[in-house]
Design a protein around this motif. Structure first.
Motif, PDB file in Angstrom:
ATOM      1  N   PHE A 199       0.785  -1.644  -0.136  1.00 62.70           N
ATOM      2  CA  PHE A 199       0.319   0.027   0.394  1.00 62.70           C
ATOM      3  C   PHE A 199       0.816   1.032   0.121  1.00 62.70           C
ATOM      4  CE2 PHE A 199      -3.549  -2.851   1.446  1.00 62.70           C
ATOM      5  CZ  PHE A 199      -4.910  -2.603   1.444  1.00 62.70           C
ATOM      6  N   ARG A 200       2.074   1.107   0.631  1.00 66.30           N
ATOM      7  CA  ARG A 200       2.625   2.341   0.652  1.00 66.30           C
ATOM      8  C   ARG A 200       4.118   2.404  -0.441  1.00 66.30           C
ATOM      9  NH1 ARG A 200       4.268   5.925   4.725  1.00 66.30           N
ATOM     10  NH2 ARG A 200       6.058   6.883   4.755  1.00 66.30           N
ATOM     11  N   ALA A 201       4.151   1.717  -0.900  1.00 62.85           N
ATOM     12  CA  ALA A 201       5.272   1.436  -1.519  1.00 62.85           C
ATOM     13  C   ALA A 201       5.329   1.434  -2.988  1.00 62.85           C
ATOM     14  CB  ALA A 201       6.792   0.185  -1.150  1.00 62.85           C
ATOM     15  N   MET A 202       3.963   0.663  -3.183  1.00 59.45           N
ATOM     16  CA  MET A 202       3.668   0.567  -4.856  1.00 59.45           C
ATOM     17  C   MET A 202       3.172   1.613  -5.232  1.00 59.45           C
ATOM     18  SD  MET A 202       2.511  -3.608  -4.769  1.00 59.45           S
ATOM     19  CE  MET A 202       2.393  -4.008  -6.345  1.00 59.45           C
ATOM     20  N   ALA A 203       2.586   1.685  -6.729  1.00 54.70           N
ATOM     21  CA  ALA A 203       1.997   2.823  -6.727  1.00 54.70           C
ATOM     22  C   ALA A 203       1.491   2.659  -8.396  1.00 54.70           C
ATOM     23  CB  ALA A 203       3.141   4.351  -7.879  1.00 54.70           C
ATOM     24  N   GLU A 204       0.456   3.264  -8.074  1.00 56.12           N
ATOM     25  CA  GLU A 204      -0.451   2.851  -9.480  1.00 56.12           C
ATOM     26  C   GLU A 204       0.572   2.861 -10.989  1.00 56.12           C
ATOM     27  OE1 GLU A 204      -3.854   0.073 -10.588  1.00 56.12           O
ATOM     28  OE2 GLU A 204      -2.545   0.918  -8.982  1.00 56.12           O
ATOM     29  N   ARG A 205       1.009   3.686 -11.322  1.00 57.13           N
ATOM     30  CA  ARG A 205       1.707   4.299 -12.190  1.00 57.13           C
ATOM     31  C   ARG A 205       2.825   4.811 -12.378  1.00 57.13           C
ATOM     32  NH1 ARG A 205      -1.376   9.154 -14.632  1.00 57.13           N
ATOM     33  NH2 ARG A 205      -0.554   8.876 -16.117  1.00 57.13           N
ATOM     34  N   PRO A 206       3.793   5.226 -13.201  1.00 57.23           N
ATOM     35  CA  PRO A 206       4.717   6.401 -12.817  1.00 57.23           C
ATOM     36  C   PRO A 206       4.775   7.248 -12.777  1.00 57.23           C
ATOM     37  CG  PRO A 206       5.385   4.939 -14.671  1.00 57.23           C
ATOM     38  CD  PRO A 206       4.012   4.404 -14.502  1.00 57.23           C
ATOM     39  N   ALA A 207       3.761   8.295 -12.615  1.00 60.41           N
ATOM     40  CA  ALA A 207       3.569   9.583 -12.458  1.00 60.41           C
ATOM     41  C   ALA A 207       2.667   9.958 -11.243  1.00 60.41           C
ATOM     42  CB  ALA A 207       2.046  10.257 -13.732  1.00 60.41           C
ATOM     43  N   ASP A 208       2.979   8.431 -10.559  1.00 56.25           N
ATOM     44  CA  ASP A 208       2.297   8.725  -9.180  1.00 56.25           C
ATOM     45  C   ASP A 208       3.400   8.830  -8.160  1.00 56.25           C
ATOM     46  OD1 ASP A 208       0.035   9.111 -10.380  1.00 56.25           O
ATOM     47  OD2 ASP A 208      -0.214   6.751  -9.616  1.00 56.25           O
ATOM     48  N   VAL A 209       4.995   8.756  -8.478  1.00 55.47           N
ATOM     49  CA  VAL A 209       5.907   8.251  -7.567  1.00 55.47           C
ATOM     50  C   VAL A 209       6.680   9.769  -7.533  1.00 55.47           C
ATOM     51  CG1 VAL A 209       5.766   6.282  -8.244  1.00 55.47           C
ATOM     52  CG2 VAL A 209       7.137   7.512  -9.365  1.00 55.47           C
ATOM     53  N   LYS A 210       7.754   9.746  -7.067  1.00 54.37           N
ATOM     54  CA  LYS A 210       8.874  10.768  -5.957  1.00 54.37           C
ATOM     55  C   LYS A 210      10.295  10.322  -6.728  1.00 54.37           C
ATOM     56  CE  LYS A 210       5.930  13.447  -2.926  1.00 54.37           C
ATOM     57  NZ  LYS A 210       5.543  13.670  -1.188  1.00 54.37           N
ATOM     58  N   TRP A 211      10.691   9.157  -6.926  1.00 53.75           N
ATOM     59  CA  TRP A 211      12.019   8.985  -7.171  1.00 53.75           C
ATOM     60  C   TRP A 211      12.143   8.633  -8.862  1.00 53.75           C
ATOM     61  CZ3 TRP A 211      11.032   4.435  -9.513  1.00 53.75           C
ATOM     62  CH2 TRP A 211      10.055   2.953  -9.481  1.00 53.75           C
ATOM     63  N   LEU A 212      11.331   9.141  -9.785  1.00 51.24           N
ATOM     64  CA  LEU A 212      11.447   9.495 -10.864  1.00 51.24           C
ATOM     65  C   LEU A 212      11.483  10.218 -11.060  1.00 51.24           C
ATOM     66  CD1 LEU A 212       9.407   6.761 -12.899  1.00 51.24           C
ATOM     67  CD2 LEU A 212      11.913   6.574 -12.327  1.00 51.24           C
ATOM     68  N   THR A 213      12.368  11.184 -11.873  1.00 48.59           N
ATOM     69  CA  THR A 213      12.316  12.675 -12.408  1.00 48.59           C
ATOM     70  C   THR A 213      11.305  12.985 -13.379  1.00 48.59           C
ATOM     71  OG1 THR A 213      13.868  12.547 -13.983  1.00 48.59           O
ATOM     72  CG2 THR A 213      14.705  12.940 -11.858  1.00 48.59           C
ATOM     73  N   ALA A 214      11.356  14.196 -13.171  1.00 48.89           N
ATOM     74  CA  ALA A 214      10.106  14.313 -14.793  1.00 48.89           C
ATOM     75  C   ALA A 214      10.572  13.956 -15.746  1.00 48.89           C
ATOM     76  CB  ALA A 214      10.112  16.049 -14.504  1.00 48.89           C
ATOM     77  N   GLU A 215      11.376  14.135 -16.038  1.00 45.07           N
ATOM     78  CA  GLU A 215      11.814  14.134 -17.737  1.00 45.07           C
ATOM     79  C   GLU A 215      11.982  11.651 -17.673  1.00 45.07           C
ATOM     80  OE1 GLU A 215      14.214  15.555 -16.006  1.00 45.07           O
ATOM     81  OE2 GLU A 215      14.040  17.856 -16.586  1.00 45.07           O
TER      82      GLU A 215
END
Length: 281
Positions: A199-215
């Motif tokens: 519930f905490r570590a998984m995200a539904e899609r890449p746009a939802d995470v903070k550990w990837l840069t905008a690019e």
């Protein structure tokens, strides 16, 4: 120039996604295997304590797949409705709870009921993980991603015996519980913890995470969206149409029967030769 910049983004992005998600999925598969197969080790002591014969263990090992096969398709339809993160987390929490409560069965009927419920709660897990991978890895990287977590089953097959028997030996009579009870509790609790982590570590899609840069997010979302459009986009398919599709049920039954055969061979080597007496569920 554009191609070079894309290459510079692509490799670090996929590597980061792999290292973030695959270890967690690997652990899920590891404990998924243990919670399915550890009755083979429990039989060494549980059978004598509860007076359960080999035929009962064989039946309990098989009835798991009844609920699992029947609810495989409905579970995956619910995954699409609620989202992979929530549904996978729910599966882990409920299967872990049932696995842990198996420690407190007291006769053949309660044992078979808990094994049936374990199959019900696990239904949709493996296909759900496969769906989740398609939301994060472009097609050319999916085989490596699937290989990275599916190997959890193989490693669990190697380590499951030593870890399960160690729990049974060293925790026997701890807090007035038998070793086989602790084996169920520990493995079930591990699955529940992984459910909370999901519930905490998984995200539904890449746009939802903070550990990837905008690019990195932009590249990954674009690559995945291009593949979806090539396959016809995300068209809505009515639930009744899915349920009525004989191909869906044929593949579900085929998959279920394959699992019955595989786990039947794994468990048969641990049980004593079947003795079909008067014991029944």
């Amino acid at each position: 120039m554009g191609s070079t910049m894309t290459d510079q983004i692509e490799s670090p992005t996929v590597r980061k996604v792999y290292h973030r998600l695959i270890p967690l999925l690997f652990l899920m598969l590891f404990f998924n295997y243990l919670d399915r197969s550890n009755i083979g080790f429990a039989e060494l002591d549980m059978g004598d304590k509860l007076r359960l014969g080999p035929s009962i263990f064989g039946f309990a090992g098989s009835i798991f797949f009844l609920g699992y096969m029947v609810l495989e398709v409905p579970s995956n339809l619910l995954l699409h409705r609620f989202g992979a993160r929530r549904w996978i987390g729910r599966i882990l929490l409920t299967w872990g709870a049932v696995a842990a409560l198996t420690a407190f069965v007291y006769d053949d009927t309660s044992f078979c009921v808990m094994r049936f419920l374990l199959g019900v709660m696990e239904a949709g897990f493996l296909p759900g993980i496969a769906v989740y991978v398609t939301k994060w890895f472009p097609e050319r990287y999916r085989a490596r991603a699937v290989g990275g977590y599916i190997i959890g089953n193989s490693i669990a097959a190697v380590l499951g015996g030593p870890s399960s028997t160690a729990l049974m030996k060293y925790l026997d009579r701890f807090a007035s519980l038998a070793g086989w009870q602790w084996m169920f509790i520990v493995a079930g609790a591990a699955a529940m913890i992984l459910g909370l982590v999901a519930f905490r570590a998984m995200a539904e899609r890449p746009a939802d995470v903070k550990w990837l840069t905008a690019e990195q997010k932009a590249w990954l979302e674009s690559a995945l969206e291009s593949e979806r459009e090539a396959l016809g986009g995300q068209r809505h398919v009515p639930v009744l149409r899915v349920i009525r599709d004989s191909r869906v049920w044929s593949l579900s039954i085929l998959f279920g029967c394959a699992l019955v055969g595989i786990y039947g061979l794994l468990l048969a080597g641990r049980f004593e030769p079947l003795s079909f007496g008067h014991q029944r569920c």
